[in-house]
Design an enzyme around this catalytic site. Structure first.
Site, PDB file in Angstrom:
ATOM      1  N   SER A  68      52.650  71.997 -37.686  1.00 16.10           N
ATOM      2  CA  SER A  68      51.326  71.873 -38.267  1.00 16.10           C
ATOM      3  C   SER A  68      50.425  71.059 -37.339  1.00 16.10           C
ATOM      4  CB  SER A  68      51.441  71.270 -39.667  1.00 16.10           C
ATOM      5  OG  SER A  68      50.221  71.380 -40.365  1.00 16.10           O
ATOM      6  N   GLU A  77      51.877  81.101 -44.965  1.00 10.64           N
ATOM      7  CA  GLU A  77      51.377  79.776 -44.628  1.00 10.64           C
ATOM      8  C   GLU A  77      50.538  79.129 -45.737  1.00 10.64           C
ATOM      9  OE1 GLU A  77      51.627  77.669 -42.109  1.00 10.64           O
ATOM     10  OE2 GLU A  77      52.820  78.832 -40.705  1.00 10.64           O
TER      11      GLU A  77
END
Length: 582
Positions: free
Chosen positions: A241, A364
């Protein structure tokens, strides 16, 4: 909910003692034994033996042995960035005498927005620049071990190294390579990324302080990792991330040249398609200073900023469920530390060339929709059919649709609710996820023509997840769900409990999932060792050539591959490419 920054956020988001006859010594020994037994009892999974003492360049450290792995926690890699060192490049750590106990994790860096159960608890601690080293202590029989330096995620405003247990990853699993793993804290939020004329004019590298922290860790690794059995010539910098975003920043940073030579971009390479401009960061920083009441001459303003209590900074930074308008949340182009936009670097070839491994998860954005629902109640409420049209209207916020983060024309026709069983949660997350996947493909194709590149798509949808069971919420292969396959038992922060997606009851990885974990650990450690996740050869993970016949590794049960053409079709890249405007 969308913050004023245009970011999707949760809604209003680690001896022996010689016996003597002295009675006082005997008493002391008894107390020591009692203390040790209590400490062991308080640390489930900790082995009874202490890890060997290792002498670093700054002093000796004694860790603990957990699950057969030596763990050294809380090693300072820089001086505490407090007082006059706030918003300064990291300074050298103060050497120490004797043996420093390194058995327990240190405090998280200051943070307030914890993204539901992903991170937390909140912290006001600025003295947080410490790292952890994981090593099996075993000889691999062919010299020093490769190294993985891991940058935790959390938007660059939340998260902590203590949440990442690297004991399994360090072993390489049954099919991988013994690897030294280094995790660490770095400055977050306004304390980590901040631009203001009063500070920028002081004559030191400025703005991207979190990137400078990461480079300080990499320099620490170059000086010290051989003492732990590691090979400083085989260093993979990886992150998930925001951590992936930070890896990308270091790939294009001249100051990081020679400090690492493999890059792992986990969820996602897409995060480094665009970055913030210096002008935008300066606007955010000057706005914060004004809100904090720090005005006047440059010297007066800098003094005021450095004397603000951490709690006041966090008060202006955001709330537990939302970031505020002054948070940049990622590295920006300052011209020196991060010299240019990523697309310019990939196009011109002006970056630190090395093998790259990257990809993301199939679903996601269920992470973000889950956080929104987490903060929606009580009662908890998913996106409704009635809300869907406004959410996908042209110009509405879309976190990964394009650089402007706006919904493009034609979304309603491309993603009708009828394709998703009239499930607006699934339809909405699909839009942003697909845009991210197409952006990821673009970045990996840019890289693949210049450096060895390995692409993956994590598609397994049934792993346990730490979000609570909520009405209408289906995590699937959510952002962050793959971390537990590398870092044992990852469950977010202290409030996270991994739950079965169907029953909502706590569970760990099952036998099939552990096999997938072994496969990923083998790939990550082989990549650190050789720059090839297979160790050698082209199977099971084919090198990514970039063309339409190039293949992604599909991380599922079982593993498989998919061509770029199949990837593009599944994620609707023909629709998104014109919107992305790289």
């Amino acid at each position: 909910m969308i913050s004023s920054r245009g970011t999707l956020v949760p809604r209003e988001p680690i001896h022996k003692t010689r016996l003597v006859r002295s009675a006082s010594t005997v008493a002391l020994l008894a107390l020591t034994a009692l203390s040790s037994s209590l400490a062991a009892a308080a640390s489930p999974g900790q082995d009874s033996a202490a890890a060997p003492v290792v002498t670093t360049a700054d002093g000796a450290v004694r860790g603990v042995t957990e699950n057969g792995v030596n763990v050294y926690r809380g090693i300072p890699y820089a001086a505490p960035p407090v007082g006059d060192l706030r918003w300064m490049p990291p300074q050298p750590a103060q050497p120490w005498r004797g043996v420093r106990e390194a058995s327990r994790p240190t405090a998280s860096c200051a943070q307030v927005t914890t993204l539901g159960p992903f991170a937390g608890p909140a912290s006001i601690q600025e003295d947080c620049l410490y790292l952890n080293v994981y090593s099996t202590g075993k000889s691999v029989g062919k010299g020093p071990k490769p190294v993985i330096v891991w940058i935790h995620g959390g938007g660059n405003f939340t998260g902590a190294a203590k949440d990442y247990d690297a004991t399994r990853l360090a072993t390489g699993g049954p099919d991988g390579v013994d690897t030294i793993v280094v995790t660490f804290n770095y400055r977050l939020g306004l304390l980590g990324t901040f631009s203001h004329p009063a500070l920028n004019a002081e004559g030191h590298p400025w703005g991207n302080y979190q990137t400078l922290d990461q480079q300080a860790v990499l320099r620490w690794v170059q000086r010290n990792i051989a003492r732990f059995g590691g090979d400083p010539s085989k260093v993979a910098l990886g992150g998930q991330s925001a951590g992936a975003y930070d890896v990308g920043a270091n790939v294009i940073s001249p100051a990081a040249k020679g400090l690492f030579n493999r890059a792992i971009l986990q969820s996602s390479p897409a995060f480094f398609a665009w970055t913030t401009t210096a002008a935008a960061a300066l606007t955010a920083g000057t706005g914060f200073a004004a809100a904090a009441g720090c005005t006047g001459t440059d010297a007066e303003t800098a003094k005021c900023l450095r004397r603000l209590p951490a709690a006041r900074i966090l008060q202006l930074q955001g709330t537990p469920n939302a970031g505020g308008p002054y948070v940049v949340g990622r590295p920006f182009v300052d011209g020196t530390i991060v010299p240019m936009q990523p697309e310019e670097a990939w196009t011109s070839g002006n970056f630190n060339r090395m093998p790259v491994m990257g990809g993301s998860v199939r679903d996601e954005v269920t992470f973000f929709t889950g956080i929104n629902e987490y903060f929606s109640g009580p009662p908890l409420a998913p996106i409704s059919v009635a809300q869907y049209p406004a959410l996908i209207a042209p110009g509405a916020f879309c976190i990964f649709c394009n650089a402007a983060r706006k919904m493009p024309e034609g979304i309603a026709e491309k993603y009708p609710l009828s394709d998703h069983g009239v499930d607006p949660m699934t339809a909405y997350q699909r839009i942003s996820t697909d845009g991210a996947k197409c952006t990821e493909l673009h970045v990996l194709q840019r890289l693949s023509s210049q450096v060895p590149t390995y692409a993956y798509d994590f598609a397994y949808r049934n792993a346990p997840f730490y979000m609570p069971k909520m009405p209408g919420y289906k995590p699937g292969a959510s952002h962050t769900i793959d971390i537990q396959f590398l870092f044992a038992g990852f469950h977010g922060g202290e409030l996270g409990v991994n739950l079965d997606q169907e029953s909502g009851m706590p569970r760990g990885l099952n036998a099939d999932e552990m096999k997938l974990s072994d496969q990923l650990i083998a790939a990550w450690t082989h990549f650190a060792d050789t720059g090839n996740p297979n160790g050698s050869g082209d199977a099971p993970w084919p090198r990514f050539a970039g063309g339409s016949d190039a293949r992604y590794l599909i991380q599922d049960i079982p593993l498989s591959t998919k061509t770029v053409s199949e990837f593009r079709s599944g994620y609707k890249c023909d629709f998104f490419d014109p919107q992305l405007k790289y």
